[in-house]
Design an enzyme around this catalytic site. Structure first.
Site, PDB file in Angstrom:
ATOM      1  N   SER A 290       0.817  -1.215   0.000  1.00  0.00           N
ATOM      2  CA  SER A 290       0.000   0.000   0.000  1.00  0.00           C
ATOM      3  C   SER A 290       0.858   1.276   0.000  1.00  0.00           C
ATOM      4  O   SER A 290       1.542   1.552  -0.974  1.00  0.00           O
ATOM      5  CB  SER A 290      -0.958  -0.040   1.187  1.00  0.00           C
ATOM      6  OG  SER A 290      -1.934   0.964   1.094  1.00  0.00           O
ATOM      7  N   ASP A 301       9.672   5.274 -10.180  1.00  0.00           N
ATOM      8  CA  ASP A 301       9.161   5.872 -11.416  1.00  0.00           C
ATOM      9  C   ASP A 301       9.888   7.165 -11.788  1.00  0.00           C
ATOM     10  O   ASP A 301      10.029   7.486 -12.975  1.00  0.00           O
ATOM     11  CB  ASP A 301       7.658   6.157 -11.283  1.00  0.00           C
ATOM     12  CG  ASP A 301       6.811   4.926 -11.560  1.00  0.00           C
ATOM     13  OD1 ASP A 301       7.378   3.862 -11.866  1.00  0.00           O
ATOM     14  OD2 ASP A 301       5.566   5.034 -11.465  1.00  0.00           O
ATOM     15  N   LYS A 315      -0.634  -4.178  -3.365  1.00  0.00           N
ATOM     16  CA  LYS A 315      -1.946  -3.659  -2.965  1.00  0.00           C
ATOM     17  C   LYS A 315      -2.128  -2.269  -3.566  1.00  0.00           C
ATOM     18  O   LYS A 315      -1.554  -1.296  -3.093  1.00  0.00           O
ATOM     19  CB  LYS A 315      -2.084  -3.586  -1.443  1.00  0.00           C
ATOM     20  CG  LYS A 315      -3.450  -3.060  -0.979  1.00  0.00           C
ATOM     21  CD  LYS A 315      -3.551  -3.049   0.541  1.00  0.00           C
ATOM     22  CE  LYS A 315      -4.922  -2.544   0.994  1.00  0.00           C
ATOM     23  NZ  LYS A 315      -5.115  -1.098   0.796  1.00  0.00           N
TER      24      LYS A 315
END
Length: 554
Positions: A290, A301, A315
């Site tokens: 999460s 990223d 998740k």
């Protein structure tokens, strides 16, 4: 023109009618089934042969209904609100100690340093006999935990029996608001590499992390090892603010998309960053979920951090709480989240279930490739966050796992503590070979039966061979192989000495230096941390990983 208007009006009426009927059908279906359920419950309560408990029946029905959706959509009755509040805030009223059950005894596992249990003199290994007027005998650890928790400022008496002490002791405690730190530990690993462990994302996560980060910077930190292993997540906004430490203001961190437009949102960094250039390595594993995946995935990223460890949990779902009648709550999945590359890392597709009703992982055929924002490295969705450097998880031998499960390592550490008033500092403490031999002798009259996977597989082979009428032709070879594969406790205590010693040392250290001591000792032999330090010291390797040109890692 009039004809065109008539067509438009006709289309509008038909769409309106369709939408109205769609809504009406949906409302009718809901109303009809609620009526059936209410009637069924009344009939069951009236005519069932034994007395029923309507509240328990309803709770069972609600839980089963929600479990058919996903494991994160939960009904929270008023009685469980405090437990839910603890999960989201890390705070509860209590004494600040872990407990466990061994045989029929409830034992203090570990008091948190500085909290009521610690201040009252409770120590790991103490056997709890009574809480106020409540006898412990016959109760489980969950029932005792409820007795120990309560309103901050309220007092209680705990009767304990300390090993090697003849008489029970009564300890008087005053409960406090117990807040488990989001950052339980941080330190300088050497003169320029800092280490921060973040264990959760409650409302204080970013402020605690920033305080630790700034303190390490003042101590000369030039690179950071950021440990998110085992961190199951928490508040999304705290993840956004932690990412903001390392990337500029106004950058997208995460986007949420739901069935209702109100849940569609983009979360950007809101503040000026603290350090956009410091080299960062993030440690993750299968317990990182999460909010941990938002932080690690977003920094991956943006090509801002090297990720080391194991594939994360996967998740990618967002929950919100909705108020219900009688002070109950519904925690419901309202959206999926997407990190800057555009990927959603949700691993399980709860809308896709097999014939047994079990949800399936996103199939490989539906996995999509994306590119990191800066260096255009390939990344994929649907499987959690894949580390840039994968490290195999170190598994324990069956012997070591059995010794832990039967609390032999825990109990020996208690005995050691009662016989040694001091030990060396946590980072330096080592058991000698002679002291390890004492532990082996301690086990002589202890029960710890275990079998290996190879032994179990061989026994299964015997069953199959007998069914197929081949066993009698290979019985002698089977017997010889079984003797070689059947574990010898004494031999295994030598074979797995190094891993057993490490756990023994860690448990003993916790008796003197508590949670900080545990972490400090474990860092000395932590393969992930050692790999992180090596990467940070090798600037060429670090930069090549972020550029996507490093090729020697599989």
């Amino acid at each position: 023109m009039k004809k065109t208007k008539k067509i438009i009006i006709a289309v509008a009426i038909s769409v309106s009618t369709f939408l109205s009927f769609g809504f009406a059908d949906n409302y009718f279906e809901l109303s009809k089934n609620l009526d059936i359920f209410s009637t069924l419950l009344k009939e069951l309560n009236t005519y069932y042969v034994d007395d029923t408990k309507p509240g328990e029946l309803m709770k069972t029905g609600i839980d089963a209904m929600l479990q058919s959706l996903d494991p994160y959509t939960n009904y929270i009755p008023e009685s469980a609100i405090e437990d839910y509040r603890f999960m989201t805030t890390g705070q509860y009223g209590g004494i600040g100690a872990l407990i466990h059950k061994d045989s029929n005894q409830i034992i203090v596992s570990e008091p948190y340093e500085g909290f009521p249990a610690f201040k009252a003199g409770l120590r790991a290994g103490d056997v709890i006999l009574q809480v106020d007027e409540n006898k412990v005998e016959g109760k489980n650890s969950g029932e005792i935990s409820k007795l120990l928790r309560g309103q901050s400022g309220s007092s209680l008496k705990v009767t304990i029996q300390r090993p090697n002490t003849p008489e029970p002791m009564v300890k008087e405690l005053v409960r406090e608001n117990i807040k488990i730190n989001d950052v339980p530990y941080y330190k300088m690993l050497d003169n320029q590499i800092g280490y921060i462990k973040l264990s959760s994302f409650t409302a204080t996560a970013s402020s605690e992390f920033i305080a630790a980060f700034n303190d390490l910077k003042e101590k000369g930190m030039k690179e950071l090892v950021f440990d998110l292993r085992g961190n199951g997540g928490g508040l999304l906004i705290e993840a956004v603010d932690i990412v903001n430490i390392f990337i500029p203001r106004g950058k997208k961190v995460v986007e949420t998309r739901g069935k209702l437009k109100k849940w569609d949102a983009v979360y950007n960094t809101r503040k000026e960053p603290i350090d956009v250039t410091i080299p960062v390595v993030i440690l993750v594993d299968g317990g990182s979920a999460s909010a941990s995946e938002i932080v690690s995935g977003t920094l991956q990223d943006y090509d801002r951090a090297v990720i080391i460890g194991r594939q994360t949990f996967g998740k990618g779902l967002v929950q919100q709480t909705r108020p219900l009648s009688y002070n109950a709550q519904l925690k419901v999945t309202v959206a999926k989240y997407y990190i800057p590359s555009g990927r959603c890392i949700q691993r399980i597709d709860y809308s896709n279930k097999n014939d047994l009703g079990k949800a399936q992982s996103v199939p490989d055929s539906l996995i999509s490739s994306f590119k990191t924002v800066v260096n255009k490295r390939p990344v994929k969705d649907g499987k959690g966050i894949k580390p840039d450097i994968f490290k195999e998880e170190e598994s324990l031998s069956m012997l070591t796992a059995t010794l832990m499960r039967n609390f032999h390592i825990f109990n020996y550490a208690t005995e050691y503590y009662l016989n040694h008033s001091t030990i060396a500092p946590a980072k330096d403490f080592k058991l000698t070979d002679e002291e390890y031999s004492k532990f082996v002798s301690y086990l002589n009259d202890k029960k710890y039966a275990y079998s290996t996977q190879s032994e179990d597989a061989l026994k299964e082979l015997k069953k199959i061979a007998k069914d197929e009428k081949y066993f009698e032709h290979a019985e002698s070879e089977y017997t010889a192989l079984l003797e070689k594969l059947t574990p010898s406790k004494q031999e295994d205590l030598i074979r797995f000495k190094s891993e057993i010693k490490l756990l023994l040392e860690n448990e003993i250290i916790s008796r003197y230096y508590y949670q900080d001591g545990r972490i400090e000792q474990s860092l000395n032999s932590d393969a992930d941390v050692l790999e992180a330090v090596e990467v940070l010291k090798n600037k060429k390797k670090y930069n090549e990983i972020l550029a996507g040109t490093f090729t020697s890692n599989k």
